[in-house]
Enzyme design. Structure first.
Site, short mmCIF file in Angstrom:
data_model
loop_
_atom_site.label_atom_id
_atom_site.label_comp_id
_atom_site.label_asym_id
_atom_site.label_seq_id
_atom_site.Cartn_x
_atom_site.Cartn_y
_atom_site.Cartn_z
N LYS A 132 0.88 -1.18 0.00
CA LYS A 132 0.00 0.00 0.00
C LYS A 132 0.91 1.23 0.00
CE LYS A 132 -1.93 3.02 2.03
NZ LYS A 132 -1.75 4.43 1.63
N GLU A 207 8.65 1.13 11.48
CA GLU A 207 9.75 2.07 11.30
C GLU A 207 9.13 3.45 11.37
OE1 GLU A 207 12.78 1.25 11.25
OE2 GLU A 207 12.97 -0.73 10.34
N GLU A 333 9.70 15.97 15.53
CA GLU A 333 10.19 15.70 14.18
C GLU A 333 9.55 16.71 13.22
OE1 GLU A 333 8.96 12.09 12.09
OE2 GLU A 333 11.09 11.78 11.71
P1 NAD Z 1 1.83 8.48 7.75
O1 NAD Z 1 1.98 7.73 9.01
O2 NAD Z 1 0.78 9.49 7.65
O3 NAD Z 1 1.57 7.48 6.52
C1 NAD Z 1 2.39 6.39 6.25
C2 NAD Z 1 1.58 5.38 5.46
O4 NAD Z 1 0.54 4.88 6.30
C3 NAD Z 1 0.90 5.90 4.22
O5 NAD Z 1 0.89 4.92 3.21
C4 NAD Z 1 -0.53 6.17 4.70
O6 NAD Z 1 -1.47 6.12 3.66
C5 NAD Z 1 -0.71 5.02 5.67
N1 NAD Z 1 -1.72 5.27 6.71
C6 NAD Z 1 -2.12 6.46 7.24
N2 NAD Z 1 -3.07 6.27 8.17
C7 NAD Z 1 -3.29 4.92 8.24
C8 NAD Z 1 -4.15 4.10 9.02
N3 NAD Z 1 -5.00 4.62 9.93
N4 NAD Z 1 -4.11 2.76 8.83
C9 NAD Z 1 -3.27 2.22 7.94
N5 NAD Z 1 -2.42 2.95 7.16
C10 NAD Z 1 -2.43 4.28 7.31
O7 NAD Z 1 3.28 9.03 7.48
P2 NAD Z 1 3.82 9.84 6.23
O8 NAD Z 1 3.31 11.22 6.36
O9 NAD Z 1 3.53 9.11 4.98
O10 NAD Z 1 5.42 9.74 6.44
C11 NAD Z 1 6.09 10.63 7.23
C12 NAD Z 1 6.47 9.99 8.56
O11 NAD Z 1 7.06 8.69 8.36
C13 NAD Z 1 7.50 10.76 9.33
O12 NAD Z 1 7.09 10.90 10.65
C14 NAD Z 1 8.77 9.92 9.26
O13 NAD Z 1 9.65 10.03 10.29
C15 NAD Z 1 8.25 8.55 9.15
N6 NAD Z 1 9.21 7.67 8.45
C16 NAD Z 1 9.94 6.76 9.17
C17 NAD Z 1 10.86 5.96 8.54
C18 NAD Z 1 11.66 4.93 9.28
O14 NAD Z 1 12.28 4.09 8.65
N7 NAD Z 1 11.68 4.91 10.58
C19 NAD Z 1 11.04 6.06 7.18
C20 NAD Z 1 10.29 6.98 6.48
C21 NAD Z 1 9.35 7.78 7.14
#
Ligand code: NAD
Length: 431
Positions: A132, A207, A333
């Site tokens: 996804k 992650e 962050e």
């Molecule tokens: P997000 O958590 O909003 O979304 C991540 C993914 O989860 C997307 O595909 C989104 O559609 C999905 N998602 C959102 N709500 C959901 C739910 N209720 N149920 C299931 N899936 C859902 O994050 P983002 O804005 O896409 O990414 C930015 C964040 O990700 C930052 O905080 C960053 O630090 C973190 N990040 C961490 C790593 C790591 O390896 N630790 C790597 C990249 C990004």
């Protein structure tokens, strides 16, 4: 490219159909997938530039990382073995069995590599994968699925499910047929997913976010540390969970270090991500731009670089020089091109400050004292540390967070094991 079976009509010898042969050899298939990706590096990279605003140099690295991960995982297929454990009255063996269907939920900041971090080892360990992608960046994932088919990976083993997180992502989390969720994204959503997975004791790897320190001791090569510090938080426009956004500098070297660092921030080339000379592109979206702006309030003093004006989600490289250690910009962050610089007194103080966060993903330390390098590396509660460098991610070494930065590890020698269940079988020799 793929093996095909030709179905002949025995009465006429006409071809009734040609169908792809199901794989007998996962390793060979994954190598073929890697080769197909290798043939499309430039295309995938340009897609990443267009949909995510990544610089072309970074985007090429990201597409190459997908290829390397597939190759690396292919090499693990035959090495994924159980153990034979000495016991009384018989023999005891363990088997590493695939989990089943793996749901990979990827973020927008590194759409391609992070998808592959889950996809490649999960397939190599014998699972099927549903990916996804994030709402804003589905295109490379969809293209990867086409390339997988071209390589002969059967459709039922790898599918892409674009959609909203709360709909498509949540469906994977809730579905009883999905055995494990690999989630990369915000800590907020990660916690919700973990709670939902608890209901079914569904396996989960998380992650999440980071607020990583870059610790500079006075005995370090200050020129080298200052030269490396800007891109350590500006790469990918700071939308990097490993970004070294808390620059901690020993007080006795603080003024000299800032003098060396400021020109490096002011001179970063920000602009068209498709231009080979560009070091930093735009942020992903207007929402992200507003979020970043909200952290750098008017009362703060900052060293700033330049950013284009006009259309696009531009924010200049920014180093805040007078935030206290508990200000939101120093603790939360930001996920943009913003870092803070804070002084510390001695080694103990450096470790205390570095650990004064809920996060624990990455960190760097700069010193010429090898004993100190080891002591501080062991004392900082983070999953990925680098000494006199800012490297965090190699497909051959483990990656993941302490504390609220995550749960479980990806990449490295044990990447495939994370997608297996261990079964123990005892065979009596006394019957
Ligand atoms: P997000 O958590 O909003 O979304 C991540 C993914 O989860 C997307 O595909 C989104 O559609 C999905 N998602 C959102 N709500 C959901 C739910 N209720 N149920 C299931 N899936 C859902 O994050 P983002 O804005 O896409 O990414 C930015 C964040 O990700 C930052 O905080 C960053 O630090 C973190 N990040 C961490 C790593 C790591 O390896 N630790 C790597 C990249 C990004």
């Amino acid at each position: 490219m793929s093996d095909v079976l030709e179905v002949l009509n025995p009465a006429t010898e006409e071809t009734v159909a040609t169908i792809p042969a199901a794989p007998a050899d996962r390793a060979r298939l994954l190598r073929r997938f890697a080769a197909v990706v290798d043939g499309h590096i430039e295309e995938l990279a340009l897609l990443e530039v267009r949909e995510a605003g990544h610089t072309i140099g970074n985007a090429r690295w990201e597409a190459g990382n997908v290829r390397d991960l597939l190759d690396f995982a292919a090499g693990g297929v035959e090495r994924l073995s159980g153990r034979q454990i000495p016991v009384a009255g018989g023999i005891d063996v363990t088997f590493l069995e695939p989990l089943g269907v793996i749901g990979v939920i990827a973020p927008w900041n590194f759409p391609m590599p992070i998808a592959a971090w889950g996809l490649a080892p999960a397939l190599a360990a014998g699972n099927a994968v549903i990916l996804k992608p994030a709402e804003t960046t589905p295109l490379t994932a969809l293209r990867l699925a086409e390339l997988a088919l071209e390589a002969g990976i059967p459709e039922y083993l790898f599918q892409v499910l674009p959609g909203r997180g709360t709909v498509a992502g949540d469906a994977l989390v809730e579905h009883p047929g999905v055995a494990k969720i690999v989630f990369t994204g915000s800590t907020r959503v990660g916690k919700q997913i973990m709670a939902k997975c608890a209901d079914r004791v569904k396996r989960v790897t998380l992650e999440l976010g980071g607020k990583s320190p870059n610790i500079v001791f006075a005995d370090a090569d200050l020129e080298a540390a200052a030269a490396a510090a800007p891109m350590a938080f500006l790469d990918n426009t700071g939308q990097d969970c490993c970004a070294r956004t808390r620059i901690l500098v020993q007080r006795s070297a603080y003024d000299r270090f800032l003098e060396l660092l400021a020109p490096g921030i002011e001179s970063v080339v920000v602009g068209d991500p498709a231009d080979e000379k560009t070091q930093m592109g735009p942020l992903i979206s207007r929402a992200q731009l507003e979020r970043v702006r909200s952290y750098v309030t008017d009362d703060l003093t900052a060293v700033r670089g330049r950013a284009p004006e006009g259309p696009g989600f531009w924010y200049p490289p920014t180093l805040v020089t007078d935030a206290g250690p508990t200000a939101p910009v120093a603790t939360e962050e930001v996920f943009g091109p913003v870092a803070v610089v804070l002084p510390f007194e001695d080694e103990e103080d450096a470790v205390r400050l570095a650990n004064a966060t809920e996060y624990g993903l990455s960190g760097s330390l700069w010193t010429r004292d090898i004993g100190r390098a080891l002591r501080v590396s062991r004392a900082v509660a983070a999953g990925n540390l680098s000494v006199n460098s800012h490297s965090s991610v190699r497909y051959s070494t483990p990656f993941g967070g302490y504390k609220q930065s995550g749960l479980g590890r990806e990449l490295g020698p044990d990447a495939l094991t994370a997608f297996t269940e261990t079964k123990n079988v005892f065979i009596s020799t006394e019957a």
